[in-house]
Design a protein around this motif. Structure first.
Motif, mmCIF file in Angstrom:
data_model
loop_
_atom_site.group_PDB
_atom_site.id
_atom_site.type_symbol
_atom_site.label_atom_id
_atom_site.label_comp_id
_atom_site.label_asym_id
_atom_site.label_seq_id
_atom_site.Cartn_x
_atom_site.Cartn_y
_atom_site.Cartn_z
ATOM 1 N N ALA A 78 154.337 44.208 -4.357
ATOM 2 C CA ALA A 78 155.148 43.778 -4.997
ATOM 3 C C ALA A 78 154.948 43.460 -6.509
ATOM 4 O O ALA A 78 155.615 43.727 -7.481
ATOM 5 N N LYS A 79 153.832 42.853 -6.750
ATOM 6 C CA LYS A 79 153.269 42.823 -8.365
ATOM 7 C C LYS A 79 153.032 43.942 -8.785
ATOM 8 O O LYS A 79 153.757 44.271 -9.858
ATOM 9 N N GLN A 80 152.691 45.296 -8.217
ATOM 10 C CA GLN A 80 152.440 46.580 -8.900
ATOM 11 C C GLN A 80 153.660 47.136 -9.277
ATOM 12 O O GLN A 80 153.983 47.647 -10.054
ATOM 13 N N TYR A 81 154.649 47.001 -8.072
ATOM 14 C CA TYR A 81 156.009 47.605 -8.277
ATOM 15 C C TYR A 81 156.792 46.835 -9.483
ATOM 16 O O TYR A 81 157.535 47.586 -10.430
ATOM 17 N N ARG A 82 156.717 45.627 -9.550
ATOM 18 C CA ARG A 82 157.527 44.981 -10.532
ATOM 19 C C ARG A 82 157.084 45.542 -12.126
ATOM 20 O O ARG A 82 157.586 45.583 -12.791
ATOM 21 N N VAL A 83 155.647 45.649 -12.163
ATOM 22 C CA VAL A 83 155.005 46.154 -13.544
ATOM 23 C C VAL A 83 155.609 47.742 -13.593
ATOM 24 O O VAL A 83 156.018 47.899 -14.702
ATOM 25 N N TYR A 84 155.547 48.307 -12.650
ATOM 26 C CA TYR A 84 156.158 49.692 -12.569
ATOM 27 C C TYR A 84 157.657 49.748 -13.012
ATOM 28 O O TYR A 84 157.820 50.288 -14.133
ATOM 29 N N MET A 85 158.097 48.938 -12.469
ATOM 30 C CA MET A 85 159.660 49.045 -12.714
ATOM 31 C C MET A 85 160.044 48.293 -14.033
ATOM 32 O O MET A 85 160.997 48.825 -14.841
ATOM 33 N N GLU A 86 159.213 47.124 -14.643
ATOM 34 C CA GLU A 86 159.407 46.808 -15.878
ATOM 35 C C GLU A 86 159.154 47.828 -16.857
ATOM 36 O O GLU A 86 160.052 48.017 -17.970
#
Length: 151
Positions: A78-86
Motif C-alpha cells: 500500500a505504501k509503495q503503490y501510494r507513492v507510485y500513484m502520486e
C-alpha cells in the motif's frame, strides 16, 4: 485517473478488512493463508513490473503460516503503490510496458490495464477468502466497492 485512484484506495481498504477478518477468525487453514499471501505477492509482482523491474524473484504460491508477515507485505504494498500513484500522470495510463510473466513469457500491457488487473485480481481472491471464512463458520467481511464509496 480519479476512478483508478479511487479503485486503488478501495484495494488498500479491502486488503486491510480481509486481513482483520482473517486475524479475528484465528484460522490455521494453510490453503487460506496461502491464498491471502498470493494476493500480497501478486500486488508486489505488478508493482515491480510498473517500475520496469523483473518479478522472477517472487513466488506466487508459497505456504504461509504467519498472518503478521503477510500483513506487513500488504502494508508495504500500500505504501509503495501510494507513492507510485502520486507520481503517475494521466498521460502515462496508456503507456505500454514490456515485462516477462513468472514463466518468462514476454508481454506488453498498458499501465491502465495493469492497475485494473491489480484491483480486480485482489477483489476476486478476497471473495474466495470470504467464502472460505464462511465455510469455517467465521464471519466474512463486507469488501464491496460500493461500501467503500459510501464512507
Amino acid at each position: 485517473m480519479k476512478t483508478i485512484k479511487a479503485m486503488m484506495e478501495h484495494l488498500y481498504w479491502a486488503d486491510e478488512r480481509i486481513l482483520t477478518a482473517l486475524q479475528k477468525s484465528e484460522t490455521r487453514n494453510k490453503d487460506l493463508l496461502k491464498l491471502v499471501r498470493h494476493v500480497a505477492v501478486a500486488e508486489r509482482v505488478w508493482l515491480s513490473r510498473l517500475h520496469g523491474k523483473g518479478s522472477g524473484q517472487y513466488s506466487l504460491w508459497e505456504e504461509a503460516e504467519d498472518l503478521s508477515v503477510i500483513r506487513s507485505m500488504f502494508e508495504e504494498n500500500a505504501k509503495q503503490y501510494r507513492v507510485y500513484m502520486e507520481g503517475l500522470d494521466q498521460s502515462r495510463l496508456d503507456e505500454m510496458l514490456d515485462y516477462a510473466n513468472q514463466s518468462g513469457v514476454l508481454f506488453q500491457t498498458s499501465v491502465r490495464d495493469i492497475l485494473s488487473q491489480v484491483v480486480l485480481h485482489g477483489q476476486y481472491h478476497r471473495g474466495q477468502i470470504n467464502q472460505a471464512l464462511r465455510i469455517e463458520s467465521a464471519e466474512p467481511v463486507q469488501i464491496d466497492y460500493i461500501t467503500f464509496a459510501r464512507l
